[in-house]
Design an enzyme around this catalytic site. Structure first.
Site, short mmCIF file in Angstrom:
data_model
loop_
_atom_site.label_atom_id
_atom_site.label_comp_id
_atom_site.label_asym_id
_atom_site.label_seq_id
_atom_site.Cartn_x
_atom_site.Cartn_y
_atom_site.Cartn_z
N GLU A 80 0.86 -1.20 0.06
CA GLU A 80 -0.08 -0.05 0.11
C GLU A 80 0.80 1.32 0.03
O GLU A 80 0.57 2.19 0.63
CB GLU A 80 -0.90 0.07 1.39
CG GLU A 80 -1.98 -1.08 1.13
CD GLU A 80 -2.77 -1.31 2.39
OE1 GLU A 80 -2.95 -0.41 3.07
OE2 GLU A 80 -3.51 -2.24 2.55
N GLU A 104 -5.80 -10.97 -1.28
CA GLU A 104 -6.58 -10.66 -0.04
C GLU A 104 -8.12 -10.83 -0.26
O GLU A 104 -9.13 -9.94 0.14
CB GLU A 104 -6.28 -9.50 0.80
CG GLU A 104 -4.68 -9.14 1.02
CD GLU A 104 -4.37 -7.86 1.73
OE1 GLU A 104 -5.25 -7.28 2.10
OE2 GLU A 104 -3.35 -7.69 1.82
O1 9MR Z 1 -6.76 -8.47 8.77
C1 9MR Z 1 -5.77 -7.60 9.31
C2 9MR Z 1 -6.29 -7.30 10.54
O2 9MR Z 1 -6.68 -8.36 11.49
C3 9MR Z 1 -5.38 -6.39 11.32
O3 9MR Z 1 -6.04 -5.73 12.66
C4 9MR Z 1 -5.10 -5.09 10.28
C5 9MR Z 1 -4.07 -4.32 10.94
O4 9MR Z 1 -2.57 -5.09 10.93
O5 9MR Z 1 -4.60 -5.53 9.07
C6 9MR Z 1 -5.54 -6.44 8.47
O6 9MR Z 1 -5.15 -7.05 7.16
C7 9MR Z 1 -4.81 -6.18 6.17
C8 9MR Z 1 -3.68 -6.06 5.34
O7 9MR Z 1 -2.55 -6.51 6.13
C9 9MR Z 1 -3.43 -5.30 4.34
N1 9MR Z 1 -4.51 -5.13 3.78
C10 9MR Z 1 -5.70 -4.73 4.36
C11 9MR Z 1 -6.21 -5.97 5.36
C12 9MR Z 1 -7.36 -5.60 5.81
O8 9MR Z 1 -7.27 -4.51 6.60
#
Ligand code: 9MR
Length: 361
Positions: free
Chosen positions: A158, A264
């Site tokens: 990102e 994802e």
């Molecule tokens: O699913 C993840 C969630 O449990 C965490 O709290 C969050 C912050 O670390 O990240 C989420 O995963 C993200 C991923 O790492 C990057 N793309 C977006 C995902 C959803 O927010």
């Protein structure tokens, strides 16, 4: 002579057993397992402690998936919560689970503004020379430790703004400029030349300006021999994102010749503004026709991936949590939704069969 005879006997026995099994099989569709229906790896992102503490979830995970990603346990804040205090325990647990069940381990992620621990941002803001050196040490230490074990990494996650074509004004960008991205790829490659290295982002399946900016970066990297090997489409999509635009974006990205990972995947009904707590609850009940429409959307997504991305570039499809019960959506956007292929009670939804049909077609 005796060995030859025994091998022959064993083969006959095996064929016989297969024959019996096939004849007896009124094999239920959900027992095929997604991974067995696919010609590319099928992954899931999951929280390892949830997984290890839930026998039913584990059974489903093992039956359906041959690739695993940690939702959060392999991010920087989890690996290096305090200076010089590497915490490998959870990542090692995930690795041993992956090995035990013969699953590909996908590393998510090395550099992401959102998982940078406070101690790094506080120190890095004051001293960019330190930050540059820190990033190198961190990536090399981490990737080298899992060399040959983590098959692929989201090296940078990102790095562009949520919408449009600008680089995200993140802590990393502000302190190191955009060169932090290519440096991260070079360091990861030096530590494990065989690892598949991805740039991963969201909304690039629907926002053409953002997609073009990412592809410009990728092409610049290719020209400068920055070792990038893949593009990750997070593919957190909504029911009303047109398939045509997704198809267009996949085609454009595949034209780079890089690996394409749907990294994802989930599909929601409601909307949000991409910010935490930014949910807009248009639907609060999941009706049957919505379930069917979601199944169709999942099926089309898989079909588009298979048809548009050349086989040798199909790195795989990873579902971000695979049950509505465990999905991140509810907590993050503060809204109810049903994004996944299994429901709250861990039963396969029509969406599951949509994916399966897409894989089998
Ligand atoms: O699913 C993840 C969630 O449990 C965490 O709290 C969050 C912050 O670390 O990240 C989420 O995963 C993200 C991923 O790492 C990057 N793309 C977006 C995902 C959803 O927010």
């Amino acid at each position: 002579m005796k060995a030859k005879y025994l091998i022959k006997q064993a083969c006959i026995m095996l064929i016989f057993m297969c024959f019996i099994a096939c004849n007896n099989s009124k094999i239920k569709k959900e027992n095929i397992g997604l991974k067995n229906a696919a010609t590319f790896p099928i992954g899931t992102a999951i929280n390892i402690s949830t997984l290890l503490n839930d026998a039913k979830l584990q059974k489903l995970q093992i039956e359906n998936f041959n690739s695993i990603t940690a939702t959060s346990d392999m991010k920087m804040h989890a690996i290096l919560p305090a200076e010089n205090k590497y915490n490998w325990k959870t990542a090692d647990t995930i690795l041993s689970y992956a090995k035990k069940h013969k699953q590909r381990l996908f590393g998510h992620n090395l550099i992401w503004h959102s998982s940078t621990p406070k101690w790094v941002s506080e120190k890095g803001e004051k001293d960019s020379v330190w930050l540059d050196d820190f990033m190198q040490q961190y990536i090399k230490t981490y990737v080298n430790r899992y060399k040959g074990k983590v098959a692929a990494w989201d090296v940078v996650n990102e790095a562009f703004e949520s919408s449009g074509g600008n680089y995200r004004e993140s802590f990393w960008y502000k302190n190191l400029g955009k060169s932090y991205i290519e440096k991260a790829f070079r360091y990861a490659h030096e530590a494990d030349p065989n690892a598949v290295l991805f740039y991963n982002d969201f909304n690039i399946e629907r926002d053409t300006v953002k997609l073009n900016a990412v592809l410009d970066m990728v092409n610049e990297f290719k020209a400068k021999e920055v070792p990038i090997s893949g593009i990750g489409f997070q593919m957190h999509i909504r029911m009303d994102i047109p398939d045509e635009i997704i198809a267009y974006s996949l085609k454009k990205a595949a034209a780079t010749g890089l690996q394409i990972h749907l990294s994802e995947v989930d599909i929601i009904f409601n909307t949000h503004n991409d910010e935490r707590l930014g949910g807009i609850q248009n639907y609060s009940v999941l009706r049957d026709e919505m379930k069917q429409a979601q199944a169709e959307k999942y099926k089309n997504l898989i079909r588009m991936y298979k048809e548009i991305v050349p086989k040798e570039q199909q790195f795989g499809v990873t579902f971000w949590d695979f049950t509505d019960r465990d999905s991140w959506i509810k907590g993050f956007f503060n809204m109810k939704d049903w994004p996944c292929i299994y429901n709250d009670s861990l039963q396969p939804k029509p969406a599951y069969y949509g994916v399966l049909d897409g894989l089998l077609q």
